[in-house]
Design a protein around this motif. Structure first.
Motif, short mmCIF file in Angstrom:
data_model
loop_
_atom_site.label_atom_id
_atom_site.label_comp_id
_atom_site.label_asym_id
_atom_site.label_seq_id
_atom_site.Cartn_x
_atom_site.Cartn_y
_atom_site.Cartn_z
N ARG A 141 0.84 -1.20 0.00
CA ARG A 141 0.00 0.00 0.00
C ARG A 141 0.88 1.25 0.00
NH1 ARG A 141 -5.23 -0.57 -0.90
NH2 ARG A 141 -5.75 1.05 0.62
N ALA A 142 1.92 1.22 -0.84
CA ALA A 142 2.94 2.27 -0.82
C ALA A 142 3.12 2.87 -2.20
CB ALA A 142 4.26 1.70 -0.33
N PRO A 143 3.37 4.17 -2.28
CA PRO A 143 3.60 4.81 -3.58
C PRO A 143 5.02 4.61 -4.08
CG PRO A 143 3.74 6.44 -1.84
CD PRO A 143 3.37 5.13 -1.18
N VAL A 144 5.24 5.05 -5.30
CA VAL A 144 6.54 4.95 -5.96
C VAL A 144 7.02 6.36 -6.30
CG1 VAL A 144 7.78 4.14 -8.01
CG2 VAL A 144 6.04 2.69 -6.94
N CYS A 145 8.28 6.64 -6.02
CA CYS A 145 8.86 7.94 -6.36
C CYS A 145 9.96 7.73 -7.40
CB CYS A 145 9.45 8.61 -5.12
SG CYS A 145 10.06 10.28 -5.41
N ILE A 146 9.86 8.44 -8.52
CA ILE A 146 10.82 8.30 -9.61
C ILE A 146 11.08 9.66 -10.24
CG2 ILE A 146 8.96 7.69 -11.22
CD1 ILE A 146 11.01 5.92 -12.69
N ASP A 147 12.32 9.94 -10.56
CA ASP A 147 12.69 11.21 -11.21
C ASP A 147 12.13 11.21 -12.63
OD1 ASP A 147 13.85 13.47 -12.23
OD2 ASP A 147 15.88 13.00 -11.57
N PRO A 148 11.26 12.18 -12.98
CA PRO A 148 10.67 12.21 -14.32
C PRO A 148 11.63 12.69 -15.40
CG PRO A 148 9.91 14.11 -13.06
CD PRO A 148 10.74 13.27 -12.12
N ARG A 149 12.86 13.04 -15.01
CA ARG A 149 13.84 13.50 -15.98
C ARG A 149 15.03 12.55 -15.99
NH1 ARG A 149 15.65 19.31 -14.52
NH2 ARG A 149 16.50 18.10 -12.81
N GLY A 150 16.00 12.81 -16.84
CA GLY A 150 17.23 12.04 -16.86
C GLY A 150 17.03 10.60 -17.28
N PRO A 151 17.91 9.70 -16.84
CA PRO A 151 17.86 8.30 -17.30
C PRO A 151 16.58 7.57 -16.93
CG PRO A 151 19.97 8.80 -16.27
CD PRO A 151 19.07 9.96 -15.99
N SER A 152 15.88 8.04 -15.87
CA SER A 152 14.64 7.38 -15.45
C SER A 152 13.42 7.85 -16.23
CB SER A 152 14.40 7.64 -13.95
OG SER A 152 15.46 7.17 -13.17
N ALA A 153 13.60 8.84 -17.11
CA ALA A 153 12.46 9.49 -17.76
C ALA A 153 11.58 8.51 -18.53
CB ALA A 153 12.94 10.62 -18.66
N ALA A 154 12.19 7.61 -19.29
CA ALA A 154 11.40 6.68 -20.11
C ALA A 154 10.55 5.77 -19.22
CB ALA A 154 12.31 5.86 -21.01
N LEU A 155 11.16 5.25 -18.16
CA LEU A 155 10.41 4.39 -17.24
C LEU A 155 9.34 5.19 -16.51
CD1 LEU A 155 9.93 1.71 -15.83
CD2 LEU A 155 11.82 2.26 -14.27
N ALA A 156 9.67 6.41 -16.10
CA ALA A 156 8.69 7.27 -15.42
C ALA A 156 7.49 7.53 -16.31
CB ALA A 156 9.35 8.59 -15.00
N ASP A 157 7.74 7.71 -17.60
CA ASP A 157 6.65 7.95 -18.54
C ASP A 157 5.74 6.73 -18.66
OD1 ASP A 157 5.51 9.80 -20.62
OD2 ASP A 157 5.97 8.10 -21.91
N VAL A 158 6.34 5.55 -18.67
CA VAL A 158 5.54 4.32 -18.71
C VAL A 158 4.64 4.22 -17.49
CG1 VAL A 158 5.67 1.79 -18.60
CG2 VAL A 158 7.18 3.05 -20.15
N LEU A 159 5.20 4.49 -16.32
CA LEU A 159 4.42 4.39 -15.09
C LEU A 159 3.32 5.44 -15.04
CD1 LEU A 159 7.29 3.82 -12.46
CD2 LEU A 159 6.02 2.11 -13.78
#
Length: 487
Positions: A370-388
């Motif tokens: 029951r926990a959220p996810v925190c991801i940087d929407p920029r940089g190398p994580s951007a593509a994965l962040a966009d999917v999520l």
């Protein structure tokens, strides 16, 4: 410039092919084809030279290769096919691939094994061993190809017939000296024993201000101090060129037109965001001479270490995600409120290959805890962040993932908040091999009045995941904890 055709490449320096000597390069190229990765022109140029045969001995002419080249050029491709060829020169040969850390080397070895198992060459060896600590490809002639960490090998010494040292920029002068002290004294013995001249390869992208061994070595080679039996290849943009000019990057990048197109090049630049120095180093092969102060003191890291925690009912949890520049793996961390007046604790939960498995794993963790996810929407994580961010339930059209509301300005201040929490003993961390390795080399990169993790100085994905988990935890909304399962 015509982007439909690869540019005509001019390296900054390239040891010329001696046409009076035969070369074993064609056989190496054939092995590379059988492994599913045909050599592109710059790779064949290097291989043909380093594979030159001494007519008086019938074995290799060169005993050393120094290669510096941009990222996304296919540097590891030539090492793998050459390693195989070298192992087949005769029985009981010892070939090593040494990367920045043991984990990096193991990841590269697993990737190589995928190609090996699909190739007809697999008949030449026993089934690969993939257990950590004993990874190896043992050929039927008794030769072995093994991965390892360069820093670990420098401490313990390594002996063999071919030593590939990758990402040399990360080595101190003492570590490089230890490697050579362990290897070079055995070369005469190995030459007499096997009849093949041993070689050591030093391959890397340009370094930063802390790259004391590689910086000094390159400076001397570029000044013309090149030993007779050393092959030297130096790829990159001219030192006075503008690394922000994508046409210049395209013209001087040996992978351009072969491994990526011009549109992808623009995408690579966006991944670096405001890290101009990191971009120039990675794709222009220009040294980052800026300050590289260590971000987390080793004593502070040791002083804030605690035991890992299994979340229980009522504990607040947030997950964080970190992805390196090359997106070869995804690290997931958790920040857990342990209660009892103790500070929260961050710990690594998963280290997954690539990014493809991450969405399913994150969804399972989110639902279980029951926990959220925190991801940087920029940089190398951007593509994965966009999917999520764009995943919706097909029936309710609701968002699938509960993401922390992190904005660009928050991502800039998050690393400083993470380290400050450690300094003030308002945060602890569980010991983890990957995070412990990364903290030893993690440095700061200035961004306005704040600082960011310096991705161009090496992989900091575990620290980024911990940082995201802590920031998300500190910005959790009020919620009622449900029953929590174990990791």
């Amino acid at each position: 410039m015509n982007h439909d055709q690869p540019p005509s490449l001019q390296p900054r320096h390239a040891t010329a092919r001696n046409q009076e000597r035969a070369t074993d390069g064609a056989l190496v190229a054939r092995f590379s084809e059988l492994l599913g990765k045909p050599l592109i022109p710059w790779q064949r140029q290097v291989i043909d030279v380093i594979s030159e045969i001494d007519p008086s001995t019938g074995t290799y002419w060169y005993d050393e290769l120094v290669l510096t080249v941009q990222r996304q050029a296919g540097k590891t491709t030539i090492t793998k096919s050459y390693d195989v060829r070298n192992s087949l020169w005769g029985p009981d040969r010892k070939t090593w691939y040494l990367a920045q850390t043991g984990k990096d080397a193991n990841d590269q070895f697993r990737d190589f094994v995928k190609s090996w198992r699909k190739s007809r060459l697999r008949k030449l060896a026993k089934p690969p061993r993939l257990s950590n600590g004993s990874m190896a490809l043992e050929f039927k002639n008794g030769s072995q190809l093994r991965p390892g960490g360069a820093t670990e090998a420098a401490v313990h010494g390594v002996q063999g017939d071919l030593i590939n040292v990758d990402e040399v920029w990360s080595l101190s002068k003492q570590q490089a000296k230890n490697l050579k002290d362990g290897f070079i004294p055995t070369t005469t013995t190995r030459l007499k024993l096997t009849g093949v001249r041993p070689q050591i390869w030093w391959t890397s992208t340009e370094g930063n201000a802390s790259s004391e061994y590689f910086n000094d070595r390159l400076d001397r080679l570029r000044a013309g101090d090149i030993p007779d039996r050393t092959a030297f290849f130096d790829f990159g943009i001219p030192f006075d060129a503008d690394p922000e000019d994508l046409e210049t990057i395209w013209r001087y990048h040996p992978g351009a037109g072969y491994l990526f197109d011009f549109d992808q090049l623009a995408g690579f630049r966006r991944q670096f965001d405001d890290d101009a120095e990191g971009w120039a180093r990675a794709f222009g092969n220009i040294r980052d001479a800026g300050s590289t102060d260590r971000a987390i003191d080793s004593l502070l890291w040791a002083d804030t270490m605690d035991e890992p925690v299994t979340p229980e009912h009522g504990m607040r949890v947030c997950f964080g995600v970190g992805v390196p520049l090359d997106a070869t793996h995804t690290v997931i961390a958790a920040c857990i409120g342990v209660g009892g007046g103790l500070p929260p604790l961050v710990q690594i939960v998963d280290d997954l290959p690539g990014t493809g498995e991450s969405p399913a794993r994150l969804l399972a963790l989110q639902n279980d805890y029951r926990a959220p996810v925190c991801i940087d929407p920029r940089g190398p994580s951007a593509a994965l962040a966009d999917v999520l961010a764009n995943a919706h339930d097909p029936h309710t059209f609701e968002r699938v993932y509960r993401l922390s509301d992190m904005r660009a300005a928050d991502a800039v201040t998050a690393p400083q908040s993470f380290v400050s929490a450690l300094e003030q003993h308002n945060l602890t961390h569980a010991s983890d091999r990957l995070a412990d390795e990364q903290v030893c080399r993690a440095t700061k990169r200035k961004s306005g009045d704040a600082w960011l993790w310096n991705r161009s100085a090496g992989d900091v994905s575990a620290l980024e995941a911990m940082t995201m988990a802590y920031w998300g935890y500190m910005h959790l909304p009020e919620w009622e904890a449900d029953d929590i399962q174990v990791f």
